[in-house]
Design a protein around this motif. Structure first.
Motif, PDB file in Angstrom:
ATOM      1  N   ASN A   1       0.856  -1.183   0.000  1.00  0.00           N
ATOM      2  CA  ASN A   1       0.000   0.000   0.000  1.00  0.00           C
ATOM      3  C   ASN A   1       0.894   1.235   0.000  1.00  0.00           C
ATOM      4  OD1 ASN A   1      -1.632   2.271   1.016  1.00  0.00           O
ATOM      5  ND2 ASN A   1      -3.219   0.730   1.264  1.00  0.00           N
ATOM      6  N   ALA A   2       0.828   2.010  -1.074  1.00  0.00           N
ATOM      7  CA  ALA A   2       1.738   3.147  -1.251  1.00  0.00           C
ATOM      8  C   ALA A   2       1.160   4.468  -0.756  1.00  0.00           C
ATOM      9  CB  ALA A   2       2.109   3.279  -2.725  1.00  0.00           C
ATOM     10  N   GLU A   3      -0.057   4.449  -0.234  1.00  0.00           N
ATOM     11  CA  GLU A   3      -0.691   5.709   0.171  1.00  0.00           C
ATOM     12  C   GLU A   3      -0.001   6.298   1.400  1.00  0.00           C
ATOM     13  OE1 GLU A   3      -5.169   7.453   1.217  1.00  0.00           O
ATOM     14  OE2 GLU A   3      -4.845   5.324   0.824  1.00  0.00           O
ATOM     15  N   ILE A   4       0.321   7.586   1.332  1.00  0.00           N
ATOM     16  CA  ILE A   4       0.900   8.313   2.458  1.00  0.00           C
ATOM     17  C   ILE A   4      -0.219   8.930   3.272  1.00  0.00           C
ATOM     18  CG2 ILE A   4       2.386  10.227   3.148  1.00  0.00           C
ATOM     19  CD1 ILE A   4       3.905   7.850   2.015  1.00  0.00           C
ATOM     20  N   ARG A   5      -0.230   8.678   4.570  1.00  0.00           N
ATOM     21  CA  ARG A   5      -1.299   9.159   5.436  1.00  0.00           C
ATOM     22  C   ARG A   5      -0.729   9.974   6.590  1.00  0.00           C
ATOM     23  NH1 ARG A   5      -6.260   6.162   5.327  1.00  0.00           N
ATOM     24  NH2 ARG A   5      -6.281   4.596   3.669  1.00  0.00           N
ATOM     25  N   VAL A   6      -1.613  10.673   7.282  1.00  0.00           N
ATOM     26  CA  VAL A   6      -1.245  11.403   8.485  1.00  0.00           C
ATOM     27  C   VAL A   6      -2.379  11.239   9.490  1.00  0.00           C
ATOM     28  CG1 VAL A   6      -2.257  13.583   7.667  1.00  0.00           C
ATOM     29  CG2 VAL A   6      -0.461  13.623   9.427  1.00  0.00           C
ATOM     30  N   ALA A   7      -2.034  11.207  10.762  1.00  0.00           N
ATOM     31  CA  ALA A   7      -3.033  11.212  11.836  1.00  0.00           C
ATOM     32  C   ALA A   7      -2.687  12.371  12.765  1.00  0.00           C
ATOM     33  CB  ALA A   7      -3.042   9.890  12.594  1.00  0.00           C
ATOM     34  N   PHE A   8      -3.694  12.895  13.429  1.00  0.00           N
ATOM     35  CA  PHE A   8      -3.493  14.030  14.329  1.00  0.00           C
ATOM     36  C   PHE A   8      -3.882  13.621  15.745  1.00  0.00           C
ATOM     37  CE2 PHE A   8      -4.187  15.806  10.133  1.00  0.00           C
ATOM     38  CZ  PHE A   8      -3.172  16.743  10.033  1.00  0.00           C
ATOM     39  N   LEU A   9      -2.924  13.690  16.661  1.00  0.00           N
ATOM     40  CA  LEU A   9      -3.195  13.395  18.053  1.00  0.00           C
ATOM     41  C   LEU A   9      -3.646  14.667  18.748  1.00  0.00           C
ATOM     42  CD1 LEU A   9      -0.187  11.061  18.918  1.00  0.00           C
ATOM     43  CD2 LEU A   9      -2.334  10.527  17.753  1.00  0.00           C
ATOM     44  N   GLN A  10      -4.690  14.563  19.530  1.00  0.00           N
ATOM     45  CA  GLN A  10      -5.323  15.729  20.145  1.00  0.00           C
ATOM     46  C   GLN A  10      -4.750  16.010  21.526  1.00  0.00           C
ATOM     47  OE1 GLN A  10      -7.972  17.788  18.752  1.00  0.00           O
ATOM     48  NE2 GLN A  10      -7.129  19.004  20.443  1.00  0.00           N
ATOM     49  N   THR A  11      -4.385  17.259  21.778  1.00  0.00           N
ATOM     50  CA  THR A  11      -4.050  17.699  23.125  1.00  0.00           C
ATOM     51  C   THR A  11      -5.339  18.125  23.824  1.00  0.00           C
ATOM     52  OG1 THR A  11      -3.741  20.034  22.555  1.00  0.00           O
ATOM     53  CG2 THR A  11      -1.839  18.558  22.251  1.00  0.00           C
ATOM     54  N   ASP A  12      -5.235  18.657  25.034  1.00  0.00           N
ATOM     55  CA  ASP A  12      -6.428  19.144  25.738  1.00  0.00           C
ATOM     56  C   ASP A  12      -6.972  20.423  25.119  1.00  0.00           C
ATOM     57  OD1 ASP A  12      -6.178  17.036  27.455  1.00  0.00           O
ATOM     58  OD2 ASP A  12      -5.275  18.179  29.085  1.00  0.00           O
ATOM     59  N   LEU A  13      -6.168  21.080  24.296  1.00  0.00           N
ATOM     60  CA  LEU A  13      -6.569  22.333  23.661  1.00  0.00           C
ATOM     61  C   LEU A  13      -6.974  22.063  22.222  1.00  0.00           C
ATOM     62  CD1 LEU A  13      -3.703  24.621  25.023  1.00  0.00           C
ATOM     63  CD2 LEU A  13      -5.987  24.268  25.974  1.00  0.00           C
ATOM     64  N   ASP A  14      -8.167  22.497  21.841  1.00  0.00           N
ATOM     65  CA  ASP A  14      -8.710  22.178  20.528  1.00  0.00           C
ATOM     66  C   ASP A  14      -7.858  22.704  19.381  1.00  0.00           C
ATOM     67  OD1 ASP A  14     -10.836  20.880  21.678  1.00  0.00           O
ATOM     68  OD2 ASP A  14     -12.172  22.621  21.623  1.00  0.00           O
ATOM     69  N   ASN A  15      -7.121  23.782  19.617  1.00  0.00           N
ATOM     70  CA  ASN A  15      -6.352  24.393  18.533  1.00  0.00           C
ATOM     71  C   ASN A  15      -4.930  23.853  18.415  1.00  0.00           C
ATOM     72  OD1 ASN A  15      -5.598  25.566  20.956  1.00  0.00           O
ATOM     73  ND2 ASN A  15      -5.002  27.502  20.000  1.00  0.00           N
ATOM     74  N   ILE A  16      -4.577  22.857  19.215  1.00  0.00           N
ATOM     75  CA  ILE A  16      -3.237  22.280  19.136  1.00  0.00           C
ATOM     76  C   ILE A  16      -3.353  20.770  18.942  1.00  0.00           C
ATOM     77  CG2 ILE A  16      -1.040  21.891  20.285  1.00  0.00           C
ATOM     78  CD1 ILE A  16      -1.366  24.451  21.767  1.00  0.00           C
ATOM     79  N   VAL A  17      -2.944  20.323  17.767  1.00  0.00           N
ATOM     80  CA  VAL A  17      -2.895  18.897  17.471  1.00  0.00           C
ATOM     81  C   VAL A  17      -1.487  18.549  17.013  1.00  0.00           C
ATOM     82  CG1 VAL A  17      -5.335  18.675  16.893  1.00  0.00           C
ATOM     83  CG2 VAL A  17      -3.680  19.265  15.112  1.00  0.00           C
ATOM     84  N   VAL A  18      -1.157  17.267  17.079  1.00  0.00           N
ATOM     85  CA  VAL A  18       0.194  16.812  16.752  1.00  0.00           C
ATOM     86  C   VAL A  18       0.121  15.867  15.549  1.00  0.00           C
ATOM     87  CG1 VAL A  18       2.256  15.678  17.621  1.00  0.00           C
ATOM     88  CG2 VAL A  18       0.789  16.957  19.204  1.00  0.00           C
ATOM     89  N   PRO A  19       0.684  16.260  14.397  1.00  0.00           N
ATOM     90  CA  PRO A  19       0.667  15.376  13.229  1.00  0.00           C
ATOM     91  C   PRO A  19       1.707  14.269  13.364  1.00  0.00           C
ATOM     92  CG  PRO A  19       1.800  17.422  12.697  1.00  0.00           C
ATOM     93  CD  PRO A  19       1.287  17.576  14.104  1.00  0.00           C
ATOM     94  N   ILE A  20       1.275  13.038  13.151  1.00  0.00           N
ATOM     95  CA  ILE A  20       2.185  11.892  13.266  1.00  0.00           C
ATOM     96  C   ILE A  20       2.095  11.023  12.016  1.00  0.00           C
ATOM     97  CG2 ILE A  20       1.904  11.834  15.782  1.00  0.00           C
ATOM     98  CD1 ILE A  20       0.306   9.148  15.265  1.00  0.00           C
ATOM     99  N   ALA A  21       3.151  10.266  11.788  1.00  0.00           N
ATOM    100  CA  ALA A  21       3.157   9.237  10.753  1.00  0.00           C
ATOM    101  C   ALA A  21       3.481   7.906  11.407  1.00  0.00           C
ATOM    102  CB  ALA A  21       4.186   9.550   9.666  1.00  0.00           C
ATOM    103  N   GLY A  22       2.792   6.867  10.982  1.00  0.00           N
ATOM    104  CA  GLY A  22       3.079   5.525  11.461  1.00  0.00           C
ATOM    105  C   GLY A  22       3.889   4.761  10.424  1.00  0.00           C
ATOM    106  N   VAL A  23       4.972   4.133  10.860  1.00  0.00           N
ATOM    107  CA  VAL A  23       5.807   3.339   9.957  1.00  0.00           C
ATOM    108  C   VAL A  23       6.006   1.966  10.576  1.00  0.00           C
ATOM    109  CG1 VAL A  23       6.984   5.210   8.773  1.00  0.00           C
ATOM    110  CG2 VAL A  23       7.848   4.449  10.964  1.00  0.00           C
TER     111      VAL A  23
END
Length: 264
Positions: A129-151
């Motif tokens: 599967n060659a698709e590149i994806r991103v997920a966003f982990l949520q902090t307690d503040l709605d305006n701050i998320v953390v972009p992560i990649a899983g490998v």
């Protein structure tokens, strides 16, 4: 008080070919995460299914539902490694080696699938599967998320004939790479030693070249065949940042809290 950071952990748990035993290990990891105020816990490659053929059974479907509900009730985000039969938008089915990302409310945010396959993946029938994806982990503040990649495993280590996945991921502004691995070992002492050094050196190199992207890496503490390992893990489980190990997991767990300056 709301926090503008998240705490991640990796569970270096035994991965067997018995789905029931794997459920118990994952539940124990979730319990530990809850007790230690961890927001998201990552498991190793194939931690739920085990690395085995004919994995797509009703037992695995029930097991996934059980683990999803347990993490939801515990209010712990989960990055779950498992083999899985994924139904695509066009209705076709693919056997994938996945890292599934759930938020603390138990909702599936996204999933990452393995791209650089090993002979055992091919034998099982795992699909590239060659698709590149991103997920966003949520902090307690709605305006701050953390972009992560899983490998998954060789996605980071690379393989002869394939361009490393990490060269592609480096083009994006991921804050964290979650690396779930489960490599073969107990071949012979020299093989185990050489490949562990190779894996760890590659992890350090990717971390060094990634500049401000942290790596949380976690390995199966059993062999890939589900039996206890005589030579430990095939790579160190821990946290790397700018080429250095910030912490390692000699027994069961490792954790990471990134400074606020690296999250915004």
């Amino acid at each position: 008080m709301d926090r503008n950071f998240i705490r991640l952990a990796g569970a270096q748990i035994p991965v067997t070919l018995n789905v029931g035993k794997n459920i118990n290990s994952i539940k124990s990891a979730i319990d530990w995460a809850k007790e230690n105020s961890v927001d998201y816990i990552a498991t190793t490659e194939a931690s739920l299914s085990g690395y085995q053929e004919n994995f797509n059974t009703p037992e695995l479907m029930d097991a996934l539902a059980t683990v999803e509900e347990y993490a939801k009730v515990s209010k712990v985000g989960l990055l779950l490694g498992t083999l899985w039969e994924e139904k695509l938008f066009d209705g076709t089915l693919e056997l994938q080696n996945q890292l599934r990302v759930y938020n603390k409310d138990g909702k599936l945010q996204n999933y990452f699938s393995k791209k650089i396959l090993w002979p055992l993946d091919n034998k099982i029938g795992i699909t590239f599967n060659a698709e590149i994806r991103v997920a966003f982990l949520q902090t307690d503040l709605d305006n701050i998320v953390v972009p992560i990649a899983g490998v998954l495993c060789n996605d980071l280590y690379g393989k002869e004939g394939f361009a490393p996945v990490m060269q592609t991921l480096a083009k994006y502004n991921y804050k964290i790479y979650i690396h779930a691995t489960n490599a073969e070992r107990n071949i012979d002492p020299q093989y185990d030693s050489v490949f562990k050094e190779h894996h760890n050196a590659t992890l350090r190199l990717v971390s060094y070249l990634s500049k401000k992207t942290a790596i949380l890496t976690v390995d199966n503490c059993y062999n890939i065949n589900g039996e206890p390992s005589k030579s430990g893990t095939s790579s160190t489980s821990g946290v790397l940042y700018k080429g250095d190990w910030l912490t390692t997991a000699p027994v069961s767990y490792t954790h990471l809290t990134l400074p606020t300056s690296d999250l915004v």
